[in-house]
Design an enzyme around this catalytic site. Structure first.
Site, PDB file in Angstrom:
ATOM      1  N   GLY A 187       0.746  -1.610  -0.093  1.00  0.00           N
ATOM      2  CA  GLY A 187      -0.082   0.286   0.007  1.00  0.00           C
ATOM      3  C   GLY A 187       0.974   1.307   0.084  1.00  0.00           C
ATOM      4  O   GLY A 187       1.988   1.248  -0.376  1.00  0.00           O
ATOM      5  N   GLY A 188       0.191   2.155  -0.123  1.00  0.00           N
ATOM      6  CA  GLY A 188       0.894   3.667   0.109  1.00  0.00           C
ATOM      7  C   GLY A 188       1.852   4.187   1.581  1.00  0.00           C
ATOM      8  O   GLY A 188       2.912   4.843   1.261  1.00  0.00           O
ATOM      9  N   ASP A 190     -10.351   7.688   5.810  1.00  0.00           N
ATOM     10  CA  ASP A 190      -9.414   6.742   4.256  1.00  0.00           C
ATOM     11  C   ASP A 190     -10.099   5.676   4.777  1.00  0.00           C
ATOM     12  O   ASP A 190      -9.676   4.788   3.998  1.00  0.00           O
ATOM     13  CB  ASP A 190      -8.324   6.860   4.566  1.00  0.00           C
ATOM     14  CG  ASP A 190      -7.285   6.411   3.493  1.00  0.00           C
ATOM     15  OD1 ASP A 190      -7.726   6.656   2.332  1.00  0.00           O
ATOM     16  OD2 ASP A 190      -6.341   5.398   3.200  1.00  0.00           O
TER      17      ASP A 190
END
Length: 814
Positions: A507-508, A623
């Site tokens: 992921g980021g 998020d």
């Protein structure tokens, strides 16, 4: 000529004795299976032959999936009588005197169908496309097989098979678990029926689950099964037989098994991830399998490992790959008056109590004390005592009102504070001196321990790149965060040094790995990258927040690590990964019928409702997206990734930030444009998720034309045109409840309205989803958030689109 003739005869005789080649679908008089040959079903899905596990030297004849690795066996012939490796040479699986038989190397009979069909001229054994091995007198087209493997299952039930009871012959199918994952010999657990009760699960002679009094549609409700375009379930009950069967579409590979842990599982093969996904579990909780942890142990669903010994007991020795076998006493009982009882509260009581009359708890204790065979007692308006071993103890949750208190008998040596009877003869002086000496010695020992720990702590702080003080500070409560700290070395061992084979995704904020702790618990390890936007503050934030949050729809934090520059979070492992891997995948989305999707929507709503209102902290996630919703083996959704979450004080509902961080396609317009976030920001993201779950389309990847460039615009267009059902995933049209779908879409559109004041709160959202009698308002035009491309964005963008560096969006799921 004579030489040529002799050579020809020799070749012919050799051909008659050499086993037939790989790929033939039948066994007949001159065709048989050896250690090095197999037969396959016509469609190439199943294979029959000899196999053995890596942990055993014994050989078995079985059927398995031909193209699935590692080998997945669905039927075993000789599970009770394996062939040792020393006798496997020249072993044959063949037709002999009308029976299908297994002979070892010395040609001794190991296994037989025992149908005595010797009078028939031609007998064939055929492996069919459904995995059924059929013995018949005229091949594949036989309508009356002499024998078939599906009528003699081992631990697996395949689509198209019947599982039930023959009322004429008084026979039934029985599934029996393997002994261990590597040993197909019969294990502890079995699943059958007797014609009166549809399904019963047993541990030996103890029933621990049943599906109801008789066959009928109620079985499907008990098993939580619903018809869908993928799965079709049937229950038949007539004068001849009663049985359950099911079918699947050709592209789906499915099986039901009775696992070695005593749970009945419905499994589906997921080709993209090369793994079996559990769709249904019975019983749903492992601790509800009778005596799963063995004698004198406690099963606790909220601990890892599940099984633990009672105080005063130690674990039995167990072999390689064997599960927890129970516990034995450290000190024997000798029926002494000094034996005492240890109290355990909020427990599910063991099976097989002996009830007796007692007017009080003290009287009940006295009854057990005087009975030398009594090992435990409980008093609930009446006295129950247990003789011999204790099975099936379970620790219940604090909120479970069904818990009881039980007292377990222990030897005097397990209670160091109990004085020996000889101590009564000590003088008064000694009685004063001895405690004083003990107190002084304890004080000295405590000082020594404190000094040693202080030195070790100071040394550790010098060698740790980021001290724990940096991670968890005064924001934590005075009792600490209550989450275990793991050393970097232990995490390296759990993940095999962060090997690519254990990598679940990226992921980021960095990669995620699958790991296994020494006690066997599977975990997901989130390793924050040095280049990650999540710094020490976000890391501290995630640890502190999740440690304080406890809800079935929130992912559980197992532990963390901050050593040698690493920032690592350990979560409970979710076997079905994230929601986006299902709804945006053309194959896996077929596994989510409307009932499952609706349950997922409700589960996410419950999790957000808890964050916004019911937890002692008001949390704004910031998020919310499908990749941050994880699914456990029961497909229960759990919200994850709290790196960007923020806690708001008191009754505050909104806050502001200079740093906008989130994911394009899920951010509300007020947050993306001005940094203003609130509980309504999460509501907006939830509305996007609803529309994605229903449509199976990704808002970030959706593009129809220049006028409609995202899923939200498409949904609004269909709503205004009165064609909103066109939004629904094609796989749902035949099985969904239209009124529920329409209600969910209406709620989703209300959640994504442009003005946050017009969006409902999560309590209102949950009420609208649950209460079908509630009249829903008509939504206003939603916020069509369009993407402004950043100059540093590496993604492709049409040349006519403007490039701006005003906002930064996360384009990849973290």
């Amino acid at each position: 000529m004579e030489i040529t003739f002799l050579v020809s005869l020799l070749l012919i005789s050799l051909l008659n004795t050499i086993p037939f080649s790989y790929g033939v679908e039948t066994i007949s008089g001159n065709k048989y299976i050896t250690q090095n040959t197999t037969i396959s079903s016509p469609n190439g899905r199943f294979e029959l032959g000899f196999f053995k596990s890596a942990q055993s030297s014994n050989y078995y004849v079985g059927i398995w999936y031909k193209n699935i690795s590692p080998i997945t066996v669905v039927w075993v012939a000789n599970r009770v009588t394996p062939i040792p490796s020393a006798a496997i040479h020249s072993s044959k699986f063949r037709i002999l005197a009308g029976d299908l038989v297994l002979l070892d190397g010395a040609q001794n009979l190991v296994w037989s169908t025992n149908v005595s069909a010797a009078k028939l001229r031609s007998v064939l054994a055929t492996l069919r496309d459904d995995g059924n091995l059929v013995l018949s007198d005229d091949g594949v087209d036989s309508k009356t097989p002499l024998w078939q493997s599906v009528e003699h299952p081992t631990d697996t039930f395949l689509p198209g098979s019947k599982f039930g009871y023959n009322k004429r012959t008084k026979t039934k199918q029985v599934l029996t678990s393997w002994k261990t994952p590597d040993d197909p010999s019969p294990g502890l657990y079995s699943l059958d029926n007797d014609g009166n009760t549809a399904f019963q699960l047993w541990n030996g002679t103890e029933e621990y689950w049943n599906s109801g009094p008789k066959f009928g549609s109620g079985i499907l409700r008990t098993l939580s099964l619903k018809q869908s375009p993928v799965f079709n379930f049937s229950v038949v009950d007539n004068e001849n037989e009663s049985y359950f069967t099911y079918s699947v579409i050709e592209s789906v590979i499915s099986r039901w098994i009775l696992d070695v842990n005593g749970q009945q599982k419905s499994l589906t093969w997921l080709e993209p991830t090369k793994e079996w996904a559990a769709i249904n579990l019975v019983p749903a909780q492992q601790c509800d399998v009778y005596a799963y942890c063995g004698p004198f142990s406690i099963c606790n669903e909220n601990s890892s490992p599940l099984c633990a010994c009672l105080y005063g007991f130690s674990e039995k020795q167990r072999g390689l790959n064997e599960s927890f076998q129970g516990c034995v006493r450290k000190s024997r009982l000798r029926c002494e008056e000094t034996e005492r009882f240890k109290m355990y509260t909020n427990m599910r009581l063991p099976g097989h109590p002996q009830n007796t009359t007692a007017g009080s708890e003290a009287e009940c204790e006295s009854i057990c004390q005087k009975n030398c065979s009594c090992t435990a007692y409980a008093y609930i308006n009446y006295c129950s005592i247990w003789v011999g071993q204790l099975f099936n103890l379970k620790q219940l949750g604090k909120d479970d009102s069904n818990g009881s208190t039980i007292y377990v008998r222990l030897a005097p040596s397990e209670f160091p504070n109990i004085q020996d009877t000889n101590s009564q003869h000590l003088s008064g002086k000694l009685k004063v001196v001895i405690p004083s000496i003990a107190v002084a010695a304890a004080a000295l020992i405590a000082c020594a321990i404190f000094y040693i720990c202080f030195k070790r702590m100071r040394t550790a702080l010098k060698t740790t790149a980021e001290a724990m003080v940096q991670v968890i500070d005064e924001d934590t409560d005075e009792n600490g965060i209550g989450v275990q700290f793991f050393t970097l070395q232990s995490i390296l061992e759990a993940t095999n040094n962060f090997s690519n084979a254990n990598k679940l995704g990226k992921g980021g904020f960095g990669p995620v790995y699958k790991g296994t702790l020494p006690e066997g618990q599977e975990i997901a390890v989130k390793r924050l990258s040095n280049q990650s936007r999540q710094g020490i503050n976000e890391f501290k934030n995630e640890v502190v927040l999740i440690a304080k949050l406890q809800h079935r729809n929130l992912v559980k934090l197992v532990g963390y690590c901050s050593q040698l520059g690493e920032k690592i979070l350990l979560y409970e492992y979710m076997s079905n990964k994230s929601l986006d891997t299902f709804i945006f995948d053309q194959t896996r989305r077929l596994l989510l019928d409307w009932s499952k999707r609706f349950d997922i929507i409700l589960g996410i709503a419950r999790g957000l409702l808890y964050l916004h209102q019911d937890s002692r902290l008001r949390i704004i996630h910031r998020d919310m997206k499908t990749s941050n919703v994880l699914l456990d083996e029961d497909m229960t959704p759990k919200i994850s990734d709290f790196g960007l979450a923020r806690m708001v004080i008191g009754n505050a509902l909104e806050a502001n930030t200079k740093k906008v961080a989130g994911t394009y396609g899920y951010m509300s317009p007020e947050y993306a444009l001005s940094g203003l976030f609130s509980i309504k920001s999460d509501v907006f993201s939830f509305g996007v998720i609803i529309l994605e779950v229903i449509s199976g389309k990704n808002n970030r990847a959706f593009f129809q034309n220049e006028e409609i460039s995202n899923l939200l615009g498409y949904a609004w267009k269909l709503w205004n045109e009165g064609n909103i059902m066109d939004l629904v995933d094609d796989s749902l049209h035949k099985c969904c409840k239209e009124h529920e779908v329409l209600r969910c879409i209406n709620v989703g559109l209300l959640c994504i309205e442009e003005d946050p004041k017009c969006r409902p709160t999560m309590p209102n959202v949950f009420s609208m989803l649950m209460d079908e009698s509630m009249t829903l308002p008509r939504p206003n035009k939603p916020a069509f958030v369009t993407r402004t491309q950043t100059c540093n964005d590496s993604s492709s963008v049409p040349p006519d689109k403007p490039c701006s560096n005003q906002l930064t969006f996360s384009l990849e799921g973290r």
